[in-house]
Scaffold this motif. Structure first.
Motif: not given
Length: 590
Positions: A427, A478, A481, A513
């Motif tokens: 991230d 994540n 996406y 997503t």
């Protein structure tokens, strides 16, 4: 325990002779031909009572029976030793002892008890009937017979047996309790009340009997009489926990919760009530939020009392802090946790709670201060290194944050935690990539060498994370996406987003997503259906979801509805220039 006189004499003689033997080698025991079984029996008793060696005792009793198979006391001791572990064998040994000496009441009683342990209730009933006839002065025989009658589905015979015991011995509290229970079970509540009232009259200053009478009055619907008996019981002993507990249950059954909580407060003031029970009861009260709201002030009194009486007990600190948080007094909970960060020895959980609350309140300076204190006190705990990384990431110091996250890997003690940390590293690298994009990374446009390097590090970190925790919904989401935003490896992104949807239960963020990946694959109709579900489930009206839905509608030619959702996103705080660019693109097409 009674023994035959001759055996007792011989045991004394054998014990006495043991103390006159010289210091040389002990001579072989000498006995008359008829007494070896007594010797082994006595050695077994010594092994049991003095040496606590049950195995040796069992061997001695078995040797005694080898010498004399009709030696009843050895059977008796074998039955006693096996009563709890091997009840069937104990019953057989007790039967042999009883049959060898039918006049011995101890043998007969043990035989009956062993049959009870073995679950042979019919045979036990016959044995105790005979025992009651032979030994009518023992009230315990009446008790056991009453129990056997009850277990055999003969409650009225059980009551008759207890009546017989009462006529012979007078009122015995234990038997009286049994009788009242049987009367209630047979719907003779009035007789049960009469029995309880007679017991109270016999022993007027015993609170327990008054509580029993109160319970019967309550069962009969005579609440005023029940309450009167509870009050009188408390006048006898105002600190009797059983009495207070029964009164609290009385009020609870009548849904008089204010009175119930008032009695509970008196219980909480008693040391006789263990703290574990107090905590369990409080948690039971607060498990229902409607009850919590309606009786907040009474529950606050209980929580405050616990906090005052047990100020350093961690369970109470957590309970009281949780109560404050549930009451909306987050600052007071924070003060409480901060106070306990000064405890010696220090407790890392208090520091973690302070960090969590200060993070929620968006106070990075305070978070940083307590993270540093936590690292100084607990340098080997990964949670504080992770928190340090979070603080730096929140301050947009992404590269130092990545360094802190990697430091926490040195102390991670499980694959699941390592997976979480590598996900955080991924991230952070993605935020680095966003910060190096020409438009700040808010839209999928533009590219630079620094951004490509950061994205490569981001995806590598996600891959490492998934090796440790392949089903981490957050990392899979994540990863999918970001790939969709980049327009890269969309089939891989679809596999990951599909897995997230399968692992979770209608999370709007994860549905968004999945829809966005489908949209980037050109499957706009499927994306529209899933986005409709995400929008319906999203209670926060996230502007990102509204923009995505507008984009999908625009691609399907539903321009007017798309603009409606873009405007909603703008109202919710989405960047005006991005919305304006979408609006202008429509005018250009026209």
């Amino acid at each position: 325990m009674k023994r035959a006189a001759a055996i007792s004499f011989l045991c004394v003689a054998l014990f006495s002779s043991a103390f006159v033997v010289g210091r040389g080698t002990s001579p072989m025991p000498a006995w008359a031909d008829s007494l070896p079984e007594v010797y082994y029996y006595t050695e077994g008793i010594k092994a049991n009572v003095i040496a606590r060696d049950s195995v040796r005792a069992h061997e001695c009793f078995a040797r005694a029976l080898q010498c004399d198979s009709a030696f009843a006391p050895a059977y008796y001791e074998l039955a006693v030793s096996e009563l709890g572990s091997r009840p069937d064998r104990a019953a057989e040994h007790a039967r042999r002892a009883h049959e060898l000496d039918t006049a011995n009441l101890w043998f007969r009683s043990l035989y009956g008890q062993s049959l009870l342990y073995a679950g042979q209730y019919e045979r036990a009933l016959d044995v105790f009937r005979g025992l009651q006839r032979r030994d009518p002065a023992n009230p315990d025989n009446y008790r056991v017979l009453a129990l056997l009658y009850e277990m055999g589905g003969q409650p009225f015979s059980a009551i008759a047996m207890l009546d017989s015991a009462e006529r012979r011995f007078g009122r015995i509290p234990m038997l009286g309790t049994m009788k009242r229970r049987l009367l209630v079970a047979t719907r003779q509540t009035d007789k049960a009340i009469a029995e309880a009232r007679a017991m109270v009259e016999t022993v007027p200053y015993d609170a327990e009997h008054r509580v029993a009478l109160a319970g019967l009055y309550a069962l009969a619907g005579q609440d005023s009489l029940a309450l009167s008996q509870y009050i009188q019981a408390l006048e006898i002993d105002s600190t009797a926990l059983p009495t207070l507990g029964a009164l609290a249950d009385f009020h609870n059954d009548r849904r008089d919760f204010r009175s119930m909580l008032a009695v509970t407060k008196r219980m909480f003031a008693l040391d006789a009530m263990p703290l574990e029970r107090k905590i369990a009861r409080f948690e039971q009260f607060t498990s229902d939020m409607r009850f919590y709201r309606e009786y907040y002030f009474q529950l606050n009194d209980l929580a405050s009392m616990l906090a005052i009486r047990y100020p350093r007990d961690k369970r109470v600190v957590e309970l009281y802090a949780g109560h404050l948080i549930a009451s909306g007094e987050l600052e007071r909970a924070l003060e409480l946790y901060k106070l306990h960060t000064e405890d010696l020895p220090p407790d890392e959980d208090y520091f973690r709670s302070v960090i969590d609350i200060e993070t929620y309140l968006q106070r990075p300076d305070s978070v940083d201060r307590y993270v540093d204190r936590g690292l100084a006190l607990f340098p080997g705990r990964p949670v504080f290194h992770i928190a340090k990384g979070n603080v730096l990431s929140y301050s947009n110091d992404y590269l130092p944050a990545i360094k802190a996250y990697k430091e926490s890997l040195r102390y991670a003690d499980s694959d699941s935690l390592r997976g979480v940390i590598w996900g955080l590293i991924g991230d952070a690298w993605h935020r680095v990539a966003e910060s190096t994009a020409p438009d700040g990374g808010q839209e999928a446009s533009g590219d630079t060498p620094a951004r490509r390097r950061a994205l490569k590090a981001c995806y590598a970190a996600y891959d490492r994370s998934l090796k440790y925790a392949p089903d981490s919904p957050l990392v899979l989401n994540n990863y999918a996406y970001f790939l969709a935003v980049e327009g890269r490896e969309l089939e891989k992104a679809l596999a990951m987003s599909s897995r997230v949807v399968a692992l979770t239960d209608n999370n709007p963020t994860y549905l968004d997503t999945h829809a966005w990946v489908l949209f980037r694959l050109g499957r706009a109709e499927e994306a529209k259906r899933i986005m409709q579900q995400a929008i319906a489930l999203d209670s926060r009206n996230s502007p990102e979801l509204l923009v995505h839905y507008g984009d999908i509608l625009d691609a399907l030619g539903e321009r007017f509805v798309a603009e409606t959702y873009w405007r909603k996103a703008l109202e919710k705080g989405y960047r005006a220039e991005a919305i304006l660019r979408r609006m202008e693109s429509g005018k250009t097409k026209q």
